[in-house]
Design a protein around this motif. Structure first.
Motif, short mmCIF file in Angstrom:
data_model
loop_
_atom_site.label_atom_id
_atom_site.label_comp_id
_atom_site.label_asym_id
_atom_site.label_seq_id
_atom_site.Cartn_x
_atom_site.Cartn_y
_atom_site.Cartn_z
N ALA A 272 0.90 -1.39 -0.02
CA ALA A 272 -0.05 0.10 0.09
C ALA A 272 0.86 1.23 -0.05
N LYS A 273 1.97 1.28 0.46
CA LYS A 273 2.87 2.43 0.60
C LYS A 273 3.39 2.94 -0.82
N TYR A 274 3.24 2.11 -1.79
CA TYR A 274 3.63 2.45 -3.10
C TYR A 274 2.35 3.03 -3.78
N MET A 275 1.17 3.20 -3.11
CA MET A 275 -0.01 3.45 -3.90
C MET A 275 -0.35 4.98 -3.42
N ASP A 276 -1.19 5.59 -4.29
CA ASP A 276 -1.74 6.98 -3.58
C ASP A 276 -3.17 6.64 -3.21
N ARG A 277 -3.71 5.84 -3.46
CA ARG A 277 -5.10 5.62 -2.73
C ARG A 277 -5.22 4.09 -2.59
N VAL A 278 -5.90 3.44 -1.68
CA VAL A 278 -6.36 1.97 -1.57
C VAL A 278 -7.86 2.17 -1.26
N MET A 279 -8.35 1.53 -2.47
CA MET A 279 -9.78 1.24 -2.44
C MET A 279 -10.44 0.01 -2.40
N ALA A 280 -11.38 -0.39 -1.50
CA ALA A 280 -11.97 -1.78 -1.38
C ALA A 280 -13.24 -1.85 -1.94
N LEU A 281 -13.44 -3.14 -2.39
CA LEU A 281 -14.95 -3.60 -2.97
C LEU A 281 -15.44 -4.03 -1.50
N ASP A 282 -16.60 -3.70 -1.11
CA ASP A 282 -17.40 -4.21 -0.04
C ASP A 282 -18.79 -4.10 -0.42
N HIS A 283 -19.20 -5.35 -0.90
CA HIS A 283 -20.70 -5.73 -1.16
C HIS A 283 -21.04 -4.78 -2.50
N GLY A 284 -20.15 -4.63 -3.19
CA GLY A 284 -20.57 -3.99 -4.55
C GLY A 284 -20.37 -2.68 -4.46
N LYS A 285 -19.79 -2.06 -3.39
CA LYS A 285 -19.49 -0.67 -3.30
C LYS A 285 -17.91 -0.42 -3.26
#
Length: 232
Positions: free
Chosen positions: A214-227
């Motif tokens: 994650a430290k290499y990324m600008d944002r971390v997004m998660a898929l949670d029940h389609g959202k």
């Protein structure tokens, strides 16, 4: 139709949903997903198996039409295009990196990397020079004439990353690009991928289970029940 955020966004997903038929019921894996990624930006995509990460990448790469919503690449709606136009964008504007590198065993590294450029119509000399440059950037200058069987897993994946960049794409889509590698090799490969994306001015959406990256990324997004929700 042009994206309302065409200037800012390399990739824009607007209210993207994907619903699959499961017997007599519907299975919603993407539910009104919105996402914008700018040039030089690296976004991580996390979620458990079956959460819809691959469906999201397929929609972003115009490999699979969403049930609703739209996808813009550099301000152009993918679904305003015909099949030939979408194929051209996938070939020339998007680079794909998979968990399995899919290198051609009979070709050495430089020819594996150059192949998409040759398919796109570039002259062989130009394609080979760019392949050699990218392999050098990936730290493989001394391995360019080695076949895949002569390379380590990490080296093979770095060849695959160079191949994904050969046509100077504006967007990289990666599905578990370090999934088959040990932790130390994963860090080396991911650092090389992130450096190359930023240096070449591309944008990247990278599905991964490895939160150490994650430290290499600008944002971390998660898929949670389609959202799609922001994690960091």
């Amino acid at each position: 139709m042009n994206s309302p955020q065409a200037v800012q966004s390399i990739l824009q997903l607007s209210n993207v949903s994907r619903v699959y038929k499961s017997g007599e019921s519907d299975l919603t894996v993407l539910d009104g997903v919105d996402l914008n990624i700018s040039a030089g930006e690296i976004i991580g995509l996390i979620g458990p198996s079956g959460s819809g990460k691959s469906s999201l990448l397929h929609a972003a790469g115009m490999l699979e039409r969403p049930s609703s919503g739209d996808v813009w690449i550099d301000g152009q709606s993918g679904w305003d295009l015909n099949d030939a136009e979408r194929t051209s964008i996938r070939r020339n504007r998007i680079g794909f990196v998979y968990q399995f590198h899919h290198l051609l065993a009979e070709f050495d590294a430089i020819n594996n990397v150059a192949l998409p450029a040759l398919i796109a119509g570039k002259k062989r000399k130009e394609a080979m020079e760019e392949a050699e440059r990218l392999l050098g950037v990936m730290g493989l200058s001394d391995r360019i004439y080695h076949q895949p069987a002569q390379l380590s897993g990490g080296e093979q994946q770095r060849v695959a990353i160079a191949r994904a960049m050969i046509n100077n794409p504006i967007l990289i889509l990666a599905d578990e690009p370090t999934g088959n590698l040990d932790p130390d090799t994963s860090k080396v490969v991911f650092a090389a991928l992130s450096d190359l994306v930023r240096n070449e001015g591309a944008a990247a959406l990278i599905a991964t289970h490895n939160l150490e990256l994650a430290k290499y990324m600008d944002r971390v997004m998660a898929l949670d029940h389609g959202k799609l929700v922001r994690r960091s």
